[in-house]
Design an enzyme around this catalytic site. Structure first.
Site, mmCIF file in Angstrom:
data_model
loop_
_atom_site.group_PDB
_atom_site.id
_atom_site.type_symbol
_atom_site.label_atom_id
_atom_site.label_comp_id
_atom_site.label_asym_id
_atom_site.label_seq_id
_atom_site.Cartn_x
_atom_site.Cartn_y
_atom_site.Cartn_z
ATOM 1 N N HIS A 1 24.781 -1.609 3.906
ATOM 2 C CA HIS A 1 24.443 -0.812 5.091
ATOM 3 C C HIS A 1 25.070 -1.358 6.382
ATOM 4 C CE1 HIS A 1 20.710 0.515 2.604
ATOM 5 N NE2 HIS A 1 21.752 1.278 2.358
ATOM 6 N N GLY B 1 0.811 -1.221 0.000
ATOM 7 C CA GLY B 1 0.000 0.000 0.000
ATOM 8 C C GLY B 1 0.839 1.264 0.000
ATOM 9 N N ARG C 1 16.406 1.150 9.744
ATOM 10 C CA ARG C 1 16.283 -0.048 8.892
ATOM 11 C C ARG C 1 17.628 -0.585 8.402
ATOM 12 N NH1 ARG C 1 16.542 1.708 3.461
ATOM 13 N NH2 ARG C 1 16.129 3.925 3.314
ATOM 14 N N ASP D 1 -5.723 0.234 8.094
ATOM 15 C CA ASP D 1 -6.970 0.497 7.355
ATOM 16 C C ASP D 1 -6.674 1.030 5.945
ATOM 17 O OD1 ASP D 1 -5.865 2.888 7.997
ATOM 18 O OD2 ASP D 1 -7.705 3.824 8.713
ATOM 19 N N GLU D 2 -5.496 0.652 5.393
ATOM 20 C CA GLU D 2 -5.110 1.222 4.095
ATOM 21 C C GLU D 2 -6.122 0.918 2.988
ATOM 22 O OE1 GLU D 2 -0.270 1.779 4.137
ATOM 23 O OE2 GLU D 2 -1.054 0.006 3.173
ATOM 24 N N MET E 1 22.635 -10.850 -4.590
ATOM 25 C CA MET E 1 22.934 -9.474 -4.999
ATOM 26 C C MET E 1 21.929 -8.473 -4.401
ATOM 27 S SD MET E 1 25.785 -9.547 -6.377
ATOM 28 C CE MET E 1 26.009 -7.899 -7.027
ATOM 29 N N ASN F 1 4.474 3.529 -1.711
ATOM 30 C CA ASN F 1 4.853 4.249 -2.945
ATOM 31 C C ASN F 1 4.799 3.358 -4.175
ATOM 32 O OD1 ASN F 1 5.792 6.651 -1.467
ATOM 33 N ND2 ASN F 1 7.392 5.284 -0.724
ATOM 34 N N GLY F 2 5.547 2.241 -4.105
ATOM 35 C CA GLY F 2 5.665 1.351 -5.266
ATOM 36 C C GLY F 2 4.333 0.713 -5.631
#
Ligand code: NAI
Length: 400
Positions: A213, A9, A326, A36-37, A206, A11-12
């Site tokens: 990170h 739900g 993250r 509740d998206e 990969m 951006n992508g």
């Protein structure tokens, strides 16, 4: 007709749902299980319509005004008649979607991780069991776009579209690999050009965020004296030689793992697994000022300008590292721990990965490695193969 079920739900998911709905012969639907998206998206879309604006340098923006037919949290409704299911949601949410969808997915369905990220296929095999063998599983190294939603449920924009996108296919029952790739291409439109080659595990190995990170976090903070900094250090462009060496050694261990597996199973193609130095030149070649080695590739990469270490501000306005970000909380359990598990099955030693994981798990109050093995108490909340009882080379590669 391609009936594409988009899971997620954010951006992508907004962009895939809108771009897909605008393509001829494609219907899109959205399944979002989060909060509740589904209800909110439906309400807003019915009131305001739904559009995705695609920008590209030197061209006029293209606006797609096309809606998904349903946005729901009901997996049965969403999956009915779907020919292709596309996960466009962070990896930590995949398990929930796999579990909810399992009773409703028909053999022959195509499942795509866009991106799948490290261990996508392990979660699919572990949760779907036999059903996974009867479906075609695809995974891609990234999203096709740099994108963001501009108004939840109503508008989103594409800031840039990749020219090509690398992925791999594991065929279950029909459709064959080319047909599965063509089906996803139909949903995305002509760009990016999908390039699928080699074994799915090559995409997992990969999934570079999983080692970039944590290696840089380790390099910068493992000897930290606990004194707050006056400003947040630059994450990439401020990298030191030591951190670059940590990443280089981790990358060596990943490449050695791929080579060991190709020696053990000569029909398995993991040739796409390359050292991070080559990866930087392939992915960022035109933005790197000095390509001499991994250190200079990261130090002089213009795409990374201004990106800082994740930090928290102290009451007196200074900065300390944020181990809850993250780069640690996702990239260790859904990244480096997955690599470590694969290396273990391949019989490859990983002294550098072990140092990084041991340090990171201490910072996060977690335990994945215990006595040098992946048997810590938090292993079930990671996505390593062992967590799904995948412990042999053949099972890991989907050959048995
Ligand atoms: P996002 O950050 O927009 O995803 C947010 C969505 O994830 C939420 O709307 C919700 O549906 C779900 N979610 C969030 N917290 C949840 C929870 N606790 N439980 C269950 N579901 C939850 O992600 P985005 O930007 O769509 O990216 C999807 C994937 O693509 C990510 O792995 C990201 O790293 C990758 N990617 C994104 C790019 C971009 O430009 N947005 C570019 C390249 C890769």
């Amino acid at each position: 007709m391609v009936v594409a079920l988009i899971c997620g739900g954010g951006n992508g998911a907004h962009v895939t749902a809108g771009v897909g709905a605008a393509q001829p012969g494609v219907e899109t639907r959205v399944l979002t299980l989060y909060a509740d998206e589904a209800e909110r998206w439906t309400g807003i879309m019915n009131k305001k319509g739904f559009s995705v604006t695609c920008k590209a340098q030197g061209k006029d923006p293209v606006v797609h005004n096309a809606k998904p037919t349903i946005v729901t949290k009901n997996a049965a409704d969403a999956a009915r008649g779907a020919t292709i299911i596309v996960f466009v949601v962070p990896a930590f949410a995949h398990e929930q979607y796999l579990t909810e969808l399992k009773p409703h997915v028909k053999p022959g369905t195509i499942l795509v991780g866009l991106p799948g990220q490290a261990g996508f296929e392990f979660a699919v095999m572990g949760i779907w069991g036999d059903l996974a063998r009867q479906c075609t599983i695809m995974s891609f190294e990234s999203l096709p776009w740099a994108c963001r939603m501009t108004e939840f449920g109503a508008t989103a924009e594409v800031l840039g579209t990749k020219a090509s996108l690398v992925g791999a296919v594991q065929v279950g029952t029909p459709p064959p690999a080319e047909e599965a790739t063509a089906s996803l291409q139909k949903v995305l439109g002509p760009q990016p050009q999908l390039v699928t080659q080699g074994h799915l595990l090559g995409i997992t190995l990969m999934s570079t965020n999983g080692y970039i990170h944590p290696s840089i976090m380790y390099g910068r903070w493992h000897n930290w004296d606990g004194k707050a900094c006056d400003e947040a250090p630059l994450f990439y462009n401020g990298l030191d030689q030591f951190s670059a060496d940590v990443l280089s050694k981790t990358s060596d261990e990943v490449v050695a793992t791929a080579k060991a597996l190709m020696t053990q199973r000569t029909n398995v193609d993991l040739t796409k697994v390359t050292h991070m130095h080559d990866w930087y030149i392939r992915c960022y070649g035109d933005q790197i000022a000095e390509k001499k080695d991994l250190y200079t590739c990261i130090q002089t990469n213009a795409a990374y300008k201004g990106l800082l270490h994740p930090v928290e501000q102290t009451p007196d306005g200074k900065f300390v590292p944020n181990y809850g970000y993250r780069y640690m909380t996702e990239d260790i359990p859904f990244g480096l721990v997955v690599m470590r598990g694969i290396a273990d099955i391949a019989g490859v030693q990983t002294p550098m990965m072990d140092k990084v994981i041991t340090w990171a798990q201490g910072c996060m109050g977690k335990e994945y490695l215990k006595d040098g093995k992946l048997q810590g108490k938090d292993i079930m909340s990671s996505r390593c193969a062992q967590r799904y009882n995948i412990t042999s080379v053949d099972k890991m590669l989907g050959l048995k």
